[in-house]
Design a protein around this motif. Structure first.
Motif, PDB file in Angstrom:
ATOM      1  N   THR A 173      31.726  -5.060 -19.418  1.00 23.49           N
ATOM      2  CA  THR A 173      32.652  -5.690 -18.480  1.00 23.49           C
ATOM      3  C   THR A 173      34.057  -5.188 -18.741  1.00 23.49           C
ATOM      4  O   THR A 173      34.561  -5.239 -19.859  1.00 23.49           O
ATOM      5  CB  THR A 173      32.618  -7.214 -18.619  1.00 23.49           C
ATOM      6  OG1 THR A 173      31.299  -7.678 -18.346  1.00 23.49           O
ATOM      7  CG2 THR A 173      33.590  -7.869 -17.644  1.00 23.49           C
ATOM      8  N   PHE A 174      34.699  -4.688 -17.678  1.00 25.63           N
ATOM      9  CA  PHE A 174      36.061  -4.162 -17.796  1.00 25.63           C
ATOM     10  C   PHE A 174      37.085  -5.176 -17.301  1.00 25.63           C
ATOM     11  O   PHE A 174      38.093  -5.423 -17.951  1.00 25.63           O
ATOM     12  CB  PHE A 174      36.171  -2.857 -17.007  1.00 25.63           C
ATOM     13  CG  PHE A 174      37.519  -2.206 -17.070  1.00 25.63           C
ATOM     14  CD1 PHE A 174      37.972  -1.651 -18.263  1.00 25.63           C
ATOM     15  CD2 PHE A 174      38.339  -2.154 -15.958  1.00 25.63           C
ATOM     16  CE1 PHE A 174      39.233  -1.055 -18.334  1.00 25.63           C
ATOM     17  CE2 PHE A 174      39.585  -1.560 -16.013  1.00 25.63           C
ATOM     18  CZ  PHE A 174      40.028  -1.009 -17.211  1.00 25.63           C
ATOM     19  N   ILE A 175      36.822  -5.776 -16.145  1.00 26.84           N
ATOM     20  CA  ILE A 175      37.676  -6.842 -15.612  1.00 26.84           C
ATOM     21  C   ILE A 175      36.747  -7.989 -15.227  1.00 26.84           C
ATOM     22  O   ILE A 175      35.893  -7.834 -14.344  1.00 26.84           O
ATOM     23  CB  ILE A 175      38.490  -6.377 -14.390  1.00 26.84           C
ATOM     24  CG1 ILE A 175      39.425  -5.226 -14.772  1.00 26.84           C
ATOM     25  CG2 ILE A 175      39.310  -7.544 -13.817  1.00 26.84           C
ATOM     26  CD1 ILE A 175      40.123  -4.582 -13.580  1.00 26.84           C
ATOM     27  N   ASN A 176      36.904  -9.108 -15.871  1.00 28.96           N
ATOM     28  CA  ASN A 176      35.999 -10.230 -15.642  1.00 28.96           C
ATOM     29  C   ASN A 176      36.509 -11.093 -14.492  1.00 28.96           C
ATOM     30  O   ASN A 176      36.916 -12.241 -14.662  1.00 28.96           O
ATOM     31  CB  ASN A 176      35.854 -11.063 -16.919  1.00 28.96           C
ATOM     32  CG  ASN A 176      34.683 -12.029 -16.827  1.00 28.96           C
ATOM     33  OD1 ASN A 176      33.802 -11.866 -15.992  1.00 28.96           O
ATOM     34  ND2 ASN A 176      34.674 -13.020 -17.688  1.00 28.96           N
ATOM     35  N   ARG A 177      36.462 -10.512 -13.318  1.00 28.61           N
ATOM     36  CA  ARG A 177      36.898 -11.209 -12.111  1.00 28.61           C
ATOM     37  C   ARG A 177      36.209 -10.545 -10.927  1.00 28.61           C
ATOM     38  O   ARG A 177      35.961  -9.339 -10.940  1.00 28.61           O
ATOM     39  CB  ARG A 177      38.417 -11.128 -11.964  1.00 28.61           C
ATOM     40  CG  ARG A 177      38.944 -11.869 -10.750  1.00 28.61           C
ATOM     41  CD  ARG A 177      40.455 -11.956 -10.735  1.00 28.61           C
ATOM     42  NE  ARG A 177      40.920 -12.686  -9.573  1.00 28.61           N
ATOM     43  CZ  ARG A 177      42.189 -12.952  -9.311  1.00 28.61           C
ATOM     44  NH1 ARG A 177      43.135 -12.572 -10.174  1.00 28.61           N
ATOM     45  NH2 ARG A 177      42.530 -13.615  -8.225  1.00 28.61           N
TER      46      ARG A 177
ATOM     47  N   GLN B  33      46.520  -1.478 -15.129  1.00 27.94           N
ATOM     48  CA  GLN B  33      46.646  -0.306 -15.977  1.00 27.94           C
ATOM     49  C   GLN B  33      45.249   0.155 -16.375  1.00 27.94           C
ATOM     50  O   GLN B  33      44.276  -0.585 -16.262  1.00 27.94           O
ATOM     51  CB  GLN B  33      47.486  -0.632 -17.212  1.00 27.94           C
ATOM     52  CG  GLN B  33      48.937  -0.970 -16.900  1.00 27.94           C
ATOM     53  CD  GLN B  33      49.712  -1.384 -18.129  1.00 27.94           C
ATOM     54  OE1 GLN B  33      49.197  -1.378 -19.252  1.00 27.94           O
ATOM     55  NE2 GLN B  33      50.974  -1.749 -17.937  1.00 27.94           N
ATOM     56  N   MET B  34      45.148   1.369 -16.891  1.00 35.61           N
ATOM     57  CA  MET B  34      43.837   1.910 -17.234  1.00 35.61           C
ATOM     58  C   MET B  34      43.175   1.166 -18.389  1.00 35.61           C
ATOM     59  O   MET B  34      41.968   1.295 -18.611  1.00 35.61           O
ATOM     60  CB  MET B  34      43.948   3.399 -17.572  1.00 35.61           C
ATOM     61  CG  MET B  34      44.420   4.276 -16.411  1.00 35.61           C
ATOM     62  SD  MET B  34      43.428   4.121 -14.901  1.00 35.61           S
ATOM     63  CE  MET B  34      41.878   4.832 -15.412  1.00 35.61           C
ATOM     64  N   ASN B  35      43.948   0.370 -19.118  1.00 38.08           N
ATOM     65  CA  ASN B  35      43.353  -0.431 -20.195  1.00 38.08           C
ATOM     66  C   ASN B  35      42.905  -1.811 -19.716  1.00 38.08           C
ATOM     67  O   ASN B  35      42.449  -2.639 -20.505  1.00 38.08           O
ATOM     68  CB  ASN B  35      44.332  -0.578 -21.365  1.00 38.08           C
ATOM     69  CG  ASN B  35      45.605  -1.310 -20.993  1.00 38.08           C
ATOM     70  OD1 ASN B  35      45.724  -1.840 -19.874  1.00 38.08           O
ATOM     71  ND2 ASN B  35      46.576  -1.350 -21.885  1.00 38.08           N
ATOM     72  N   GLY B  36      43.068  -2.083 -18.405  1.00 37.42           N
ATOM     73  CA  GLY B  36      42.624  -3.344 -17.839  1.00 37.42           C
ATOM     74  C   GLY B  36      43.693  -4.413 -17.746  1.00 37.42           C
ATOM     75  O   GLY B  36      43.415  -5.536 -17.324  1.00 37.42           O
TER      76      GLY B  36
END
Length: 361
Positions: free
Chosen positions: A304-308, A340-343
């Motif tokens: 999971t990268f963005i939990n939305r 951003q690329m780091n989430g």
């Protein structure tokens, strides 16, 4: 007498100089004032039955959105849902899917001013994606219309000649034709119509030359640094090698059997794949739920990268940022979120109805 001639000549020269400066200023301003040179175009699909799709322009620096730029520049709406957009040799190609049969269209505009150049109507059915093939030539994938049992008829590729702004040929392919990429003189076409093959099209002859089985519904094509094609096949992410005509790698999109991957995109360094991993919850009014996942290509691990829950995800390689869209409903404005690329969340802006994708200028 000499003084009068001198004054007259001086006045005349100054007038010419002023005129030259004025013309230079006009020419300079005409060159500079191109409102759609830069920024991010937001595809707003609209409500299918309301035929109210639009294109918005997001300014990365001012963080402002100019809404419905086609209407603004041409005093008429697109008159349909918006399914795709791309630019070919200075022209913007807008794909319009109207809810009434026979009214789908291709709108061609100047990519810098968005002024209409041509409208093609009655030549396409359910247009999905557009891609540049060569100078003044584009391919447009089309689902075609539905059968009475709501299955797809065979799809086709519309060949668009941008010197005449006309469709010159329709190439039959699988039903539900959608994803397409061009590598050299071949186009690779996937589908969402329950087919299991990729069609390979010779772009010089405008003919299908081979059909390669890869698995159910190959779609969401993205190219990596080696011109190999990442795609979604069923619920897996696979790497297809167009040289060997075979699948080179297969990654699991995740462990939740309810969720399906979609909206595949790749990072600027070509090391990470991003995709929405969503499902419609039948226990909660069929609301869209899920997250954005990322796969590190070297390890093949999905996390999971963005939990939305978002409707789409794309990577802006110009700024190395991640763009996502949120659709609250198909009757109200949606939103664009930047990360951003780091989430890490950067900001969000209001878009129009059903923002579904982007074109980064």
């Amino acid at each position: 007498m000499f003084t009068n001639k001198f004054l007259f000549r001086t006045s005349y020269q100054l007038s010419l100089l002023s005129l030259g400066l004025f013309l230079f200023s006009c020419e300079k301003n005409e060159t500079q004032v191109q409102p759609y040179n830069n920024g991010v175009l937001i595809f707003n699909a609209g409500n299918f039955f309301d035929n109210n799709g639009t294109l918005s322009l997001f300014d990365r620096d001012t963080k402002t959105v100019t809404t419905d730029i086609f209407l603004k520049e041409n005093n008429r709406s697109l008159a349909g849902g918006l399914t795709g957009y791309s630019e070919v040799d200075g022209k913007g190609i807008i794909l319009v899917d109207n809810s009434t049969d026979g009214k789908d269209a291709i709108e061609i505009v100047d990519a810098k001013t968005f002024k209409s150049i041509a409208s093609i109507k009655g030549e396409v059915d359910n247009p999905r994606q557009v891609v540049r093939v060569s100078t003044n030539k584009a391919y447009i994938t089309c689902w075609d219309t539905f059968n009475t049992d709501y299955s797809y008829k065979f799809g086709f590729i519309a060949v668009l000649d941008l010197t005449t702004n006309k469709i010159t040929k329709k190439i039959p392919v699988d039903n539900g034709a959608e994803s397409i990429v061009v590598i050299g003189t071949n186009a690779y076409v996937g589908n969402v119509g329950s087919q299991r093959t990729i069609k390979v099209v010779d772009t010089q002859k405008d003919e299908v030359v081979s059909s390669i089985e890869v698995g159910a519904n190959p779609s969401n094509f993205v190219l990596d640094a080696s011109n190999k094609i990442w795609m979604i096949v069923g619920k897996q992410i696979v790497l297809f090698n167009p040289t060997t005509k075979s699948i080179e790698k297969t990654f699991s999109s995740g462990s939740d059997i309810k969720k399906s991957p979609s909206n595949l995109s790749i990072s600027n360094d070509k090391n990470t794949l991003y995709f929405t991993y969503n499902f419609y919850d039948a226990t909660d009014g069929y609301k869209l739920k899920g997250q954005i996942n990322a796969i590190e290509i070297s390890s093949g691990v999905s996390k999971t990268f963005i939990n939305r829950t978002f409707s789409s995800v794309n990577v802006d390689s110009k700024k190395e940022q991640i763009y996502t869209t949120l659709i609250p409903s198909y009757k109200q404005a949606g939103y664009v979120f930047r990360y951003q690329m780091n989430g890490t969340l950067i900001d969000s802006v209001k878009a129009e109805i059903a923002p579904s994708g982007f074109y980064f200028k």
